[in-house]
Design a protein around this motif. Structure first.
Motif, PDB file in Angstrom:
ATOM      1  N   LEU A 157      60.283  19.990  59.436  1.00 18.22           N
ATOM      2  CA  LEU A 157      61.135  21.089  58.975  1.00 18.22           C
ATOM      3  C   LEU A 157      60.660  21.598  57.616  1.00 18.22           C
ATOM      4  CD1 LEU A 157      63.634  22.915  59.007  1.00 18.22           C
ATOM      5  CD2 LEU A 157      64.985  20.967  58.196  1.00 18.22           C
ATOM      6  N   GLU A 158      60.353  20.679  56.723  1.00 19.83           N
ATOM      7  CA  GLU A 158      59.857  21.065  55.396  1.00 19.83           C
ATOM      8  C   GLU A 158      58.520  21.785  55.509  1.00 19.83           C
ATOM      9  OE1 GLU A 158      59.846  17.400  53.201  1.00 19.83           O
ATOM     10  OE2 GLU A 158      62.006  17.116  53.464  1.00 19.83           O
ATOM     11  N   ALA A 159      57.642  21.296  56.387  1.00 19.06           N
ATOM     12  CA  ALA A 159      56.323  21.907  56.562  1.00 19.06           C
ATOM     13  C   ALA A 159      56.432  23.313  57.151  1.00 19.06           C
ATOM     14  CB  ALA A 159      55.450  21.030  57.459  1.00 19.06           C
ATOM     15  N   GLU A 160      57.469  23.545  57.946  1.00 21.02           N
ATOM     16  CA  GLU A 160      57.660  24.876  58.531  1.00 21.02           C
ATOM     17  C   GLU A 160      58.102  25.896  57.489  1.00 21.02           C
ATOM     18  OE1 GLU A 160      60.038  26.982  62.296  1.00 21.02           O
ATOM     19  OE2 GLU A 160      60.044  24.807  62.064  1.00 21.02           O
ATOM     20  N   GLY A 161      58.616  25.410  56.363  1.00 21.03           N
ATOM     21  CA  GLY A 161      59.098  26.303  55.314  1.00 21.03           C
ATOM     22  C   GLY A 161      60.574  26.157  55.037  1.00 21.03           C
ATOM     23  N   GLY A 162      61.191  25.096  55.597  1.00 18.44           N
ATOM     24  CA  GLY A 162      62.602  24.848  55.343  1.00 18.44           C
ATOM     25  C   GLY A 162      63.513  25.569  56.326  1.00 18.44           C
ATOM     26  N   VAL A 163      64.802  25.505  56.046  1.00 12.98           N
ATOM     27  CA  VAL A 163      65.812  26.032  56.963  1.00 12.98           C
ATOM     28  C   VAL A 163      65.680  27.544  57.143  1.00 12.98           C
ATOM     29  CG1 VAL A 163      68.283  26.295  57.374  1.00 12.98           C
ATOM     30  CG2 VAL A 163      67.414  24.161  56.428  1.00 12.98           C
ATOM     31  N   LYS A 164      65.381  28.267  56.088  1.00  8.33           N
ATOM     32  CA  LYS A 164      65.282  29.728  56.202  1.00  8.33           C
ATOM     33  C   LYS A 164      64.179  30.126  57.173  1.00  8.33           C
ATOM     34  CE  LYS A 164      67.211  30.865  51.651  1.00  8.33           C
ATOM     35  NZ  LYS A 164      66.960  31.497  50.336  1.00  8.33           N
ATOM     36  N   ALA A 165      63.041  29.435  57.104  1.00  6.76           N
ATOM     37  CA  ALA A 165      61.934  29.743  58.008  1.00  6.76           C
ATOM     38  C   ALA A 165      62.294  29.373  59.445  1.00  6.76           C
ATOM     39  CB  ALA A 165      60.669  28.999  57.574  1.00  6.76           C
ATOM     40  N   ARG A 166      62.955  28.246  59.619  1.00  4.53           N
ATOM     41  CA  ARG A 166      63.346  27.840  60.972  1.00  4.53           C
ATOM     42  C   ARG A 166      64.402  28.786  61.541  1.00  4.53           C
ATOM     43  NH1 ARG A 166      63.419  21.686  62.479  1.00  4.53           N
ATOM     44  NH2 ARG A 166      61.212  22.215  62.307  1.00  4.53           N
ATOM     45  N   GLU A 167      65.329  29.191  60.718  1.00  2.00           N
ATOM     46  CA  GLU A 167      66.348  30.145  61.170  1.00  2.00           C
ATOM     47  C   GLU A 167      65.694  31.451  61.622  1.00  2.00           C
ATOM     48  OE1 GLU A 167      70.526  32.253  59.686  1.00  2.00           O
ATOM     49  OE2 GLU A 167      69.268  31.205  58.236  1.00  2.00           O
ATOM     50  N   LEU A 168      64.694  31.904  60.882  1.00  2.00           N
ATOM     51  CA  LEU A 168      63.988  33.129  61.266  1.00  2.00           C
ATOM     52  C   LEU A 168      63.329  32.970  62.635  1.00  2.00           C
ATOM     53  CD1 LEU A 168      62.928  35.964  60.646  1.00  2.00           C
ATOM     54  CD2 LEU A 168      61.015  34.891  59.418  1.00  2.00           C
ATOM     55  N   ARG A 169      62.689  31.826  62.867  1.00  2.00           N
ATOM     56  CA  ARG A 169      62.063  31.581  64.177  1.00  2.00           C
ATOM     57  C   ARG A 169      63.105  31.578  65.285  1.00  2.00           C
ATOM     58  NH1 ARG A 169      60.907  26.665  66.918  1.00  2.00           N
ATOM     59  NH2 ARG A 169      61.044  25.392  65.027  1.00  2.00           N
ATOM     60  N   TYR A 170      64.233  30.895  65.045  1.00  2.00           N
ATOM     61  CA  TYR A 170      65.289  30.862  66.045  1.00  2.00           C
ATOM     62  C   TYR A 170      65.834  32.267  66.321  1.00  2.00           C
ATOM     63  CZ  TYR A 170      65.653  25.716  65.615  1.00  2.00           C
ATOM     64  OH  TYR A 170      65.423  24.360  65.629  1.00  2.00           O
ATOM     65  N   LYS A 171      66.012  33.054  65.264  1.00  2.00           N
ATOM     66  CA  LYS A 171      66.530  34.417  65.440  1.00  2.00           C
ATOM     67  C   LYS A 171      65.541  35.272  66.229  1.00  2.00           C
ATOM     68  CE  LYS A 171      69.654  34.839  61.469  1.00  2.00           C
ATOM     69  NZ  LYS A 171      69.872  35.486  60.146  1.00  2.00           N
ATOM     70  N   GLN A 172      64.267  35.125  65.943  1.00  2.00           N
ATOM     71  CA  GLN A 172      63.257  35.887  66.671  1.00  2.00           C
ATOM     72  C   GLN A 172      63.232  35.474  68.138  1.00  2.00           C
ATOM     73  OE1 GLN A 172      59.848  34.965  64.226  1.00  2.00           O
ATOM     74  NE2 GLN A 172      60.056  36.839  63.010  1.00  2.00           N
ATOM     75  N   ASN A 173      63.349  34.172  68.386  1.00  2.00           N
ATOM     76  CA  ASN A 173      63.430  33.682  69.764  1.00  2.00           C
ATOM     77  C   ASN A 173      64.622  34.298  70.491  1.00  2.00           C
ATOM     78  OD1 ASN A 173      61.207  31.991  69.467  1.00  2.00           O
ATOM     79  ND2 ASN A 173      62.406  30.127  69.219  1.00  2.00           N
ATOM     80  N   GLN A 174      65.778  34.251  69.827  1.00  2.00           N
ATOM     81  CA  GLN A 174      67.010  34.714  70.458  1.00  2.00           C
ATOM     82  C   GLN A 174      66.975  36.224  70.695  1.00  2.00           C
ATOM     83  OE1 GLN A 174      69.951  36.509  69.359  1.00  2.00           O
ATOM     84  NE2 GLN A 174      71.170  35.920  71.156  1.00  2.00           N
ATOM     85  N   ASP A 175      66.429  36.963  69.752  1.00  2.00           N
ATOM     86  CA  ASP A 175      66.335  38.415  69.893  1.00  2.00           C
ATOM     87  C   ASP A 175      65.440  38.786  71.081  1.00  2.00           C
ATOM     88  OD1 ASP A 175      66.761  41.194  68.773  1.00  2.00           O
ATOM     89  OD2 ASP A 175      64.576  41.082  68.611  1.00  2.00           O
ATOM     90  N   LYS A 176      64.296  38.132  71.191  1.00  2.00           N
ATOM     91  CA  LYS A 176      63.385  38.399  72.311  1.00  2.00           C
ATOM     92  C   LYS A 176      64.035  37.997  73.632  1.00  2.00           C
ATOM     93  CE  LYS A 176      58.927  38.164  71.913  1.00  2.00           C
ATOM     94  NZ  LYS A 176      58.482  39.454  72.516  1.00  2.00           N
ATOM     95  N   LEU A 177      64.772  36.890  73.616  1.00  2.00           N
ATOM     96  CA  LEU A 177      65.452  36.434  74.820  1.00  2.00           C
ATOM     97  C   LEU A 177      66.459  37.465  75.313  1.00  2.00           C
ATOM     98  CD1 LEU A 177      66.283  34.168  76.860  1.00  2.00           C
ATOM     99  CD2 LEU A 177      67.912  33.390  75.114  1.00  2.00           C
ATOM    100  N   VAL A 178      67.322  37.941  74.410  1.00  2.00           N
ATOM    101  CA  VAL A 178      68.377  38.878  74.803  1.00  2.00           C
ATOM    102  C   VAL A 178      67.785  40.199  75.302  1.00  2.00           C
ATOM    103  CG1 VAL A 178      70.312  40.256  73.943  1.00  2.00           C
ATOM    104  CG2 VAL A 178      70.147  37.848  73.342  1.00  2.00           C
ATOM    105  N   LYS A 179      66.770  40.686  74.606  1.00  2.00           N
ATOM    106  CA  LYS A 179      66.150  41.949  75.026  1.00  2.00           C
ATOM    107  C   LYS A 179      65.453  41.803  76.375  1.00  2.00           C
ATOM    108  CE  LYS A 179      65.579  43.867  70.390  1.00  2.00           C
ATOM    109  NZ  LYS A 179      64.637  44.180  69.282  1.00  2.00           N
ATOM    110  N   GLY A 180      64.776  40.685  76.563  1.00  2.00           N
ATOM    111  CA  GLY A 180      64.099  40.454  77.831  1.00  2.00           C
ATOM    112  C   GLY A 180      65.074  40.281  78.977  1.00  2.00           C
ATOM    113  N   MET A 181      66.156  39.555  78.730  1.00  2.00           N
ATOM    114  CA  MET A 181      67.169  39.352  79.765  1.00  2.00           C
ATOM    115  C   MET A 181      67.876  40.661  80.107  1.00  2.00           C
ATOM    116  SD  MET A 181      67.192  36.182  80.789  1.00  2.00           S
ATOM    117  CE  MET A 181      68.821  35.704  81.373  1.00  2.00           C
ATOM    118  N   ASP A 182      68.096  41.493  79.096  1.00  2.00           N
ATOM    119  CA  ASP A 182      68.746  42.778  79.323  1.00  2.00           C
ATOM    120  C   ASP A 182      67.914  43.638  80.281  1.00  2.00           C
ATOM    121  OD1 ASP A 182      70.940  44.709  78.467  1.00  2.00           O
ATOM    122  OD2 ASP A 182      69.151  45.876  77.962  1.00  2.00           O
TER     123      ASP A 182
END
Length: 370
Positions: free
Chosen positions: A263-288
């Protein structure tokens, strides 16, 4: 990738935990550890400090690991922190808020509940009216990310109300801690609960509590359970330099420590949250594009797990859809909404945009009812 031992076919877990872990996290469990060993206990102490860093909570807070699933730690808090002549107001818009109610009823912890629909947010004015009108309430408890639906609850605003009326604030951050950035002191949280197999991306085996020391000190002798007494667990850990009261899940702890480093190597919580948000955004758009609609509105949706309406088609069966997706290398979750049939897709863990793109293609190929 996780390997199914029955078929030796790898798949990705798209669930809110357990989740897909890195090969390094898995490899960390190959070494055996002694619970009394100074090297292991020092690792536990370092682990506790690293969790407090994530919580942005240092001198006034402590971290208490507790054997078992995350629910064990939720029960440990509710049955240790709330005394015989005290009462908790539970906020619930899903199965995990309801579970807190069940825990309290079973343990005979005095409680009341403010329960709303699984797709709705709490009315803060109404909540304030409850706190004004019931002076017997001493504690307030809420789930941050309710994975029943994927909704994200406004714990900062709820915390403000809790402290305005001098209530102890308990937050189940099981599916948000480490994946959504927030400060425990800033949100005025007294007891936060999470677990090893969620957004920090470890494996199942223990939960943990981030506790405000001044409130924890008031808990001596209040626990309704011997093994789930977080005050005693903390006392032994402090005096024993990281020693657990009872046998600790050593392999899981070592995997969790590796996950913290990642987690620290990824850049901490903010960086991980960004990855999760990007995943979720792509998921919703693709599913739509495939015709699937998300149940939770964008402004209330967490980046952890998304609930979709099931297809309104007589030939659709979740079990068949699930099996076909598993053949493509993905495992999803059934729905927990009672009004309408649904299914859920998580995007936390070792999951990246390429995985989401492959998932969308696989879902398109698995729509047997078309």
């Amino acid at each position: 990738m996780i390997t199914n031992t029955l078929t030796d076919k790898p798949y990705i877990l798209l669930t809110p935990g357990p989740l897909t872990t890195s090969s390094e996290v898995k490899s960390a469990m190959l070494k055996d550890w002694c619970t009394w060993d100074n090297e292991y206990n020092s690792l536990v102490q370092d682990m506790r400090e690293r969790v407090l860093n994530i919580a942005e909570a240092k001198d006034d807070y402590t971290m208490i690991p507790m054997q078992g699933s995350g629910t064990f730690s939720v029960e440990a808090v509710l049955t240790t922190v709330i005394g015989e002549h005290e009462k908790v107001l539970i906020l619930s818009n899903g199965a995990y808020g309801d579970r807190m109610k069940t825990i309290c009823d079973t343990a005979k912890v005095s409680n009341s509940i403010y329960k709303i629909d699984q797709t709705q947010s709490y009315d803060l004015d109404y909540l304030e009216d409850i706190l004004k009108s019931d002076s017997t309430i001493t504690h307030l408890s809420v789930v941050h990310c309710e994975t029943t639906s994927g909704i994200l609850n406004p714990i900062k605003e709820i915390g403000i109300l809790a402290k305005k009326y001098n209530k102890i604030f308990i937050v189940d951050a099981m599916s948000s801690f480490g994946g959504i950035h927030f400060s425990v002191p800033e949100y005025q949280i007294d007891f936060l609960v999470s677990s090893s197999n969620k957004c920090i991306q470890g494996v199942p085996g223990f939960g943990f509590i981030v506790a405000k020391k001044s409130e924890l000190l008031k808990c001596q002798g209040k626990a309704r359970s011997h093994s789930l007494d977080i005050y005693d667990q903390w006392q032994v850990m402090e005096s024993g330099n990281g020693k657990w009261r009872f046998t600790s899940p050593t392999h899981v702890v070592r995997a969790f420590y590796q996950a913290l480093l990642e987690l620290e190597a990824e850049g901490g919580v903010k960086a991980r949250e960004l990855r999760y948000k990007q995943n979720q955004d792509k998921l919703v758009k693709g599913m739509d594009k495939l015709g699937f609609k998300a149940i939770i509105s964008t402004e209330k949706q967490s980046p952890i797990i998304t609930t979709f309406y099931a297809p309104n088609h007589p030939e659709y069966k979740f079990e068949t859809f699930y099996s076909k997706l598993k053949e493509h290398g993905f495992v999803i979750y059934p729905g927990k909404l009672t009004k309408e049939e649904s299914f859920r897709i998580g995007n936390i863990g070792e999951v990246y945009l390429d995985d989401i793109e492959t998932l969308i293609d696989s879902i398109g190929n698995s729509m047997f009812w078309r």
